[in-house]
Scaffold this motif. Structure first.
Motif, PDB file in Angstrom:
ATOM      1  N   SER A 176     -22.380  76.864  37.587  1.00  0.00           N
ATOM      2  CA  SER A 176     -21.119  76.680  36.871  1.00  0.00           C
ATOM      3  C   SER A 176     -19.970  76.979  37.811  1.00  0.00           C
ATOM      4  N   GLY A 177     -18.873  76.256  37.605  1.00  0.00           N
ATOM      5  CA  GLY A 177     -17.697  76.441  38.435  1.00  0.00           C
ATOM      6  C   GLY A 177     -16.830  75.204  38.412  1.00  0.00           C
ATOM      7  N   PRO A 178     -15.690  75.257  39.079  1.00  0.00           N
ATOM      8  CA  PRO A 178     -14.773  74.112  39.074  1.00  0.00           C
ATOM      9  C   PRO A 178     -15.315  72.931  39.850  1.00  0.00           C
ATOM     10  N   GLY A 179     -15.014  71.758  39.379  1.00  0.00           N
ATOM     11  CA  GLY A 179     -15.447  70.542  40.051  1.00  0.00           C
ATOM     12  C   GLY A 179     -14.481  70.077  41.129  1.00  0.00           C
ATOM     13  N   LEU A 180     -13.276  70.636  41.123  1.00  0.00           N
ATOM     14  CA  LEU A 180     -12.254  70.220  42.078  1.00  0.00           C
ATOM     15  C   LEU A 180     -11.600  71.458  42.674  1.00  0.00           C
ATOM     16  N   VAL A 181     -11.557  71.504  43.995  1.00  0.00           N
ATOM     17  CA  VAL A 181     -10.949  72.622  44.715  1.00  0.00           C
ATOM     18  C   VAL A 181      -9.998  72.053  45.765  1.00  0.00           C
ATOM     19  N   LYS A 182      -8.862  72.699  45.941  1.00  0.00           N
ATOM     20  CA  LYS A 182      -7.897  72.211  46.920  1.00  0.00           C
ATOM     21  C   LYS A 182      -8.215  72.733  48.317  1.00  0.00           C
ATOM     22  N   PRO A 183      -7.881  71.965  49.330  1.00  0.00           N
ATOM     23  CA  PRO A 183      -8.120  72.435  50.705  1.00  0.00           C
ATOM     24  C   PRO A 183      -7.484  73.800  50.948  1.00  0.00           C
ATOM     25  N   SER A 184      -8.164  74.599  51.731  1.00  0.00           N
ATOM     26  CA  SER A 184      -7.797  75.960  52.127  1.00  0.00           C
ATOM     27  C   SER A 184      -8.119  77.008  51.056  1.00  0.00           C
ATOM     28  N   THR A 217     -10.652  78.888  48.053  1.00  0.00           N
ATOM     29  CA  THR A 217     -12.029  79.387  48.020  1.00  0.00           C
ATOM     30  C   THR A 217     -12.790  78.743  46.867  1.00  0.00           C
ATOM     31  N   LEU A 218     -13.933  78.207  47.208  1.00  0.00           N
ATOM     32  CA  LEU A 218     -14.845  77.618  46.222  1.00  0.00           C
ATOM     33  C   LEU A 218     -15.755  78.726  45.697  1.00  0.00           C
ATOM     34  N   SER A 219     -15.808  78.882  44.392  1.00  0.00           N
ATOM     35  CA  SER A 219     -16.678  79.902  43.799  1.00  0.00           C
ATOM     36  C   SER A 219     -17.550  79.276  42.723  1.00  0.00           C
ATOM     37  N   LEU A 220     -18.839  79.497  42.831  1.00  0.00           N
ATOM     38  CA  LEU A 220     -19.808  79.002  41.849  1.00  0.00           C
ATOM     39  C   LEU A 220     -20.700  80.158  41.411  1.00  0.00           C
ATOM     40  N   THR A 221     -21.133  80.102  40.164  1.00  0.00           N
ATOM     41  CA  THR A 221     -22.003  81.129  39.610  1.00  0.00           C
ATOM     42  C   THR A 221     -23.277  80.493  39.090  1.00  0.00           C
TER      43      THR A 221
END
Length: 119
Positions: A7-15, A17-21
């Motif tokens: 689970s986590g966001p499907g879209l992340v902006k450059p620079s 932090t991508l976080s998934l659980t």
């Protein structure tokens, strides 16, 4: 039967932090014959192992990603998480959490979640 679901966001902006659980059912993240992995697959490429957290909380990472990657766990919720910092569009991929049972030589996979890095 071990079940995993990212689970986590499907879209992340450059620079950013991508976080998934990855919540886990059917096994404990503190069980010593399981390891808990994060693996990704960029579009048109093969699977790339990112890192692992083991039963005592120790973590190990792919050398190419070690400077930007951390893996944590919450034993009270029986889940583990991925954090990838300073993302670029090259981090766009399907991200999987995975459990390996080293006694029975079994692999369990989440269904995968698409993460796109874009402004």
């Amino acid at each position: 039967q071990v079940q995993l679901r990212e689970s986590g966001p499907g879209l992340v902006k450059p620079s950013q932090t991508l976080s998934l659980t990855c919540p886990v059912s059917g096994a404990s993240v503190t069980t010593n014959y399981y390891t808990w992995n994060w693996i990704r697959q960029p579009p048109g490429k093969g699977l790339e192992w990112m890192g692992v957290i083991v039963y005592d909380g120790n973590t190990y990472f792919s050398p190419s990603l070690a400077s930007r990657t951390s893996i944590s766990r919450d034993t009270s919720k029986n889940q583990f998480s991925l954090h990838l910092s300073s993302v670029t569009p090259e981090d766009t991929a399907v991200y999987y959490c995975n459990a390996k049972n080293w006694i029975r030589a079994l692999d369990y996979w989440g269904q995968g979640t698409q993460v796109t890095v874009s402004s």
